[in-house]
Design a protein around this motif. Structure first.
Motif, PDB file in Angstrom:
ATOM      1  N   ARG A   1      61.045   1.914  70.606  1.00 61.05           N
ATOM      2  CA  ARG A   1      62.052   2.203  71.638  1.00 61.05           C
ATOM      3  C   ARG A   1      61.990   1.226  72.803  1.00 61.05           C
ATOM      4  NH1 ARG A   1      62.815   8.307  73.559  1.00 61.05           N
ATOM      5  NH2 ARG A   1      64.176   7.115  74.974  1.00 61.05           N
ATOM      6  N   LEU A   2      60.861   0.517  72.946  1.00 62.74           N
ATOM      7  CA  LEU A   2      60.746  -0.442  74.038  1.00 62.74           C
ATOM      8  C   LEU A   2      61.406  -1.784  73.723  1.00 62.74           C
ATOM      9  CD1 LEU A   2      57.149   0.132  75.474  1.00 62.74           C
ATOM     10  CD2 LEU A   2      59.337   0.649  76.564  1.00 62.74           C
ATOM     11  N   LYS A   3      61.771  -2.005  72.477  1.00 57.65           N
ATOM     12  CA  LYS A   3      62.438  -3.260  72.129  1.00 57.65           C
ATOM     13  C   LYS A   3      63.776  -3.341  72.860  1.00 57.65           C
ATOM     14  CE  LYS A   3      60.365  -3.800  67.543  1.00 57.65           C
ATOM     15  NZ  LYS A   3      60.629  -3.939  66.081  1.00 57.65           N
ATOM     16  N   GLY A   4      64.009  -4.462  73.535  1.00 58.14           N
ATOM     17  CA  GLY A   4      65.235  -4.642  74.299  1.00 58.14           C
ATOM     18  C   GLY A   4      65.112  -4.280  75.762  1.00 58.14           C
ATOM     19  N   VAL A   5      64.019  -3.625  76.151  1.00 59.67           N
ATOM     20  CA  VAL A   5      63.777  -3.273  77.554  1.00 59.67           C
ATOM     21  C   VAL A   5      63.227  -4.502  78.292  1.00 59.67           C
ATOM     22  CG1 VAL A   5      62.391  -1.840  79.110  1.00 59.67           C
ATOM     23  CG2 VAL A   5      63.362  -0.857  77.021  1.00 59.67           C
ATOM     24  N   THR A   6      63.628  -4.711  79.517  1.00 57.31           N
ATOM     25  CA  THR A   6      63.123  -5.829  80.308  1.00 57.31           C
ATOM     26  C   THR A   6      61.800  -5.441  80.960  1.00 57.31           C
ATOM     27  OG1 THR A   6      65.367  -6.597  80.773  1.00 57.31           O
ATOM     28  CG2 THR A   6      63.614  -7.420  82.196  1.00 57.31           C
ATOM     29  N   ALA A   7      60.776  -6.235  80.719  1.00 53.75           N
ATOM     30  CA  ALA A   7      59.438  -5.974  81.258  1.00 53.75           C
ATOM     31  C   ALA A   7      59.357  -6.502  82.688  1.00 53.75           C
ATOM     32  CB  ALA A   7      58.375  -6.628  80.376  1.00 53.75           C
ATOM     33  N   TYR A   8      59.890  -5.728  83.602  1.00 57.34           N
ATOM     34  CA  TYR A   8      59.943  -6.158  84.996  1.00 57.34           C
ATOM     35  C   TYR A   8      59.944  -4.913  85.875  1.00 57.34           C
ATOM     36  CZ  TYR A   8      60.844 -10.047  88.241  1.00 57.34           C
ATOM     37  OH  TYR A   8      60.724 -11.023  89.210  1.00 57.34           O
ATOM     38  N   PHE A   9      60.225  -5.062  87.137  1.00 56.29           N
ATOM     39  CA  PHE A   9      60.314  -3.909  88.024  1.00 56.29           C
ATOM     40  C   PHE A   9      61.297  -2.885  87.448  1.00 56.29           C
ATOM     41  CE2 PHE A   9      59.089  -7.381  90.908  1.00 56.29           C
ATOM     42  CZ  PHE A   9      57.938  -6.837  91.458  1.00 56.29           C
TER      43      PHE A   9
ATOM     44  N   ALA B   1      60.766  -0.827  85.070  1.00 55.50           N
ATOM     45  CA  ALA B   1      60.547  -0.524  83.653  1.00 55.50           C
ATOM     46  C   ALA B   1      59.822   0.809  83.468  1.00 55.50           C
ATOM     47  CB  ALA B   1      59.749  -1.639  82.977  1.00 55.50           C
ATOM     48  N   GLY B   2      59.306   1.383  84.564  1.00 53.96           N
ATOM     49  CA  GLY B   2      58.515   2.608  84.472  1.00 53.96           C
ATOM     50  C   GLY B   2      59.258   3.767  83.845  1.00 53.96           C
ATOM     51  N   GLY B   3      60.543   3.919  84.175  1.00 54.88           N
ATOM     52  CA  GLY B   3      61.321   5.021  83.617  1.00 54.88           C
ATOM     53  C   GLY B   3      61.413   4.939  82.106  1.00 54.88           C
ATOM     54  N   GLU B   4      61.652   3.748  81.586  1.00 51.47           N
ATOM     55  CA  GLU B   4      61.745   3.583  80.140  1.00 51.47           C
ATOM     56  C   GLU B   4      60.383   3.775  79.472  1.00 51.47           C
ATOM     57  OE1 GLU B   4      63.362   3.842  76.863  1.00 51.47           O
ATOM     58  OE2 GLU B   4      64.686   3.389  78.545  1.00 51.47           O
ATOM     59  N   LEU B   5      59.326   3.384  80.145  1.00 54.06           N
ATOM     60  CA  LEU B   5      57.984   3.643  79.615  1.00 54.06           C
ATOM     61  C   LEU B   5      57.742   5.141  79.489  1.00 54.06           C
ATOM     62  CD1 LEU B   5      55.735   1.036  81.463  1.00 54.06           C
ATOM     63  CD2 LEU B   5      56.231   1.115  79.025  1.00 54.06           C
ATOM     64  N   ARG B   6      58.159   5.907  80.502  1.00 56.50           N
ATOM     65  CA  ARG B   6      57.977   7.359  80.446  1.00 56.50           C
ATOM     66  C   ARG B   6      58.788   7.962  79.303  1.00 56.50           C
ATOM     67  NH1 ARG B   6      57.805   6.585  86.042  1.00 56.50           N
ATOM     68  NH2 ARG B   6      60.070   6.821  86.249  1.00 56.50           N
TER      69      ARG B   6
ATOM     70  N   GLY C   1      48.433  10.171  78.797  1.00 56.26           N
ATOM     71  CA  GLY C   1      48.953   9.210  79.761  1.00 56.26           C
ATOM     72  C   GLY C   1      48.344   7.828  79.625  1.00 56.26           C
ATOM     73  N   LEU C   2      47.307   7.707  78.791  1.00 58.16           N
ATOM     74  CA  LEU C   2      46.611   6.427  78.629  1.00 58.16           C
ATOM     75  C   LEU C   2      47.543   5.353  78.074  1.00 58.16           C
ATOM     76  CD1 LEU C   2      43.979   4.726  78.584  1.00 58.16           C
ATOM     77  CD2 LEU C   2      43.582   5.612  76.271  1.00 58.16           C
ATOM     78  N   ALA C   3      48.347   5.702  77.066  1.00 61.80           N
ATOM     79  CA  ALA C   3      49.222   4.720  76.428  1.00 61.80           C
ATOM     80  C   ALA C   3      50.207   4.127  77.425  1.00 61.80           C
ATOM     81  CB  ALA C   3      49.963   5.377  75.260  1.00 61.80           C
ATOM     82  N   ARG C   4      50.856   4.991  78.191  1.00 59.76           N
ATOM     83  CA  ARG C   4      51.833   4.521  79.164  1.00 59.76           C
ATOM     84  C   ARG C   4      51.192   3.615  80.202  1.00 59.76           C
ATOM     85  NH1 ARG C   4      53.249   9.115  80.923  1.00 59.76           N
ATOM     86  NH2 ARG C   4      52.295   9.106  82.978  1.00 59.76           N
ATOM     87  N   GLU C   5      50.017   3.991  80.663  1.00 60.49           N
ATOM     88  CA  GLU C   5      49.360   3.204  81.689  1.00 60.49           C
ATOM     89  C   GLU C   5      48.939   1.837  81.150  1.00 60.49           C
ATOM     90  OE1 GLU C   5      48.303   1.885  85.185  1.00 60.49           O
ATOM     91  OE2 GLU C   5      49.321   3.781  84.859  1.00 60.49           O
ATOM     92  N   MET C   6      48.479   1.774  79.883  1.00 66.46           N
ATOM     93  CA  MET C   6      48.098   0.483  79.309  1.00 66.46           C
ATOM     94  C   MET C   6      49.296  -0.455  79.236  1.00 66.46           C
ATOM     95  SD  MET C   6      44.825   0.683  78.657  1.00 66.46           S
ATOM     96  CE  MET C   6      44.503  -0.574  77.441  1.00 66.46           C
ATOM     97  N   LEU C   7      50.438   0.067  78.815  1.00 67.64           N
ATOM     98  CA  LEU C   7      51.639  -0.759  78.722  1.00 67.64           C
ATOM     99  C   LEU C   7      52.178  -1.118  80.105  1.00 67.64           C
ATOM    100  CD1 LEU C   7      53.334   1.014  75.691  1.00 67.64           C
ATOM    101  CD2 LEU C   7      52.168  -1.197  75.704  1.00 67.64           C
TER     102      LEU C   7
END
Length: 273
Positions: free
Chosen positions: A70-78, A80-85, A94-100
């Motif tokens: 699901r993260l494919k196509g998301v911009t890794a920038y400011f 991005a936290g909402g899409e990570l959640r 919560g470990l996975a989200r924090e690592m990414l």
């Protein structure tokens, strides 16, 4: 004092085939060993591939590799936290989200050395963009009238090969007869700092010290004065927003907030709060 718990992180961003960036965060700790990885287009910062993996966990319950399509196509920038959640949720507590998220933060820092791919003609132009669009976002950008050197002057003109950013962090928890001592440090390509908290049996801060060793400008070193505000605060009960408020908000330091947040999580993991 007896050390009872530790966590150590290392994050890096390097070039791949001159088209992409590979951002990785690697965690080793008393309780877990894990990683998060993002493959990113160097020009657009759009994520091409993402996964997180746990190598060691209590009872092996979290072990395994987990792609995050699901993260494919998301911009890794400011922002991005909402899409990570939405994409990762509370996986592995919560470990996975924090690592990414650590990977995303590393990519933002690495942009300094790929500014040409990002469309900026010079390092000075890139610095001017930040001064305009991130005004009042941290102590440096909230005090541009006081800073003694531009970001491009601080970074220098050394042209890196294919390694664009490195960051190491640690948290160490030691048991005392009347509570805990929690220490942490961060050292990356641009910043270096350390903090130390003394906590009573309820996790309440009785003493906090710390300082910066490296930062873009002397104005950043002033963030150390905020640490005394933690006296009386229950550290393991602090969320990231509360920590940010204590250490200066827009006039503080995001890197210091991240370090103290990680330290609070380590205290919770070590002390059972």
């Amino acid at each position: 004092m007896e050390i009872i718990f530790q966590r150590n992180w290392f994050s890096t961003v390097r070039g791949v085939h001159r088209r992409d960036l590979l951002a990785g965060t690697y965690l080793t700790g008393t309780d877990v060993e894990a990683s998060g990885r993002l493959l990113i287009d160097r020009k657009t910062f759009v994520i091409k591939d993402a996964c997180w993996e746990v190598y060691r966990s209590p009872g092996g319950k979290l072990n395994g590799i987990n792609p995050v399509p699901r993260l494919k196509g998301v911009t890794a920038y400011f922002n991005a936290g909402g899409e990570l959640r939405r994409s990762v949720g509370n996986a592995a507590g919560g470990l996975a989200r924090e690592m990414l998220a650590e990977c995303v933060r590393a990519v933002i820092q690495a942009e300094t050395f790929v500014y040409g791919d990002r469309g900026y003609p010079t390092a000075e132009a890139y610095g001017e963009y930040w001064e305009k669009h991130y005004l009042n976002s941290c102590r440096y950008y909230s005090n541009l009238h006081r800073v003694s050197r531009k970001w491009s002057d601080y970074v220098g003109n050394y042209c890196r090969g294919e390694n664009f950013f490195n960051r190491a962090k640690f948290c160490s928890i030691a048991k005392k007869p009347d509570g805990l001592k929690a220490s942490g440090g961060l050292s990356d390509s641009f910043h270096e700092m350390g903090v130390s908290f003394v906590l009573d049996r309820e996790g309440r801060v009785t003493r906090c010290t710390g300082n910066f060793l490296r930062a873009p400008d002397p104005v950043c070193f002033e963030n150390g004065a905020f640490l005394e505000r933690f006296t009386g605060v229950v550290l393991p009960g602090c969320g990231k927003k509360e920590i940010a408020g204590i250490v200066g908000g827009p006039g503080g330091c995001d890197h210091l907030v991240d370090l103290i947040s990680d330290l609070g999580k380590a205290v919770r993991a070590a002390g059972g709060w």
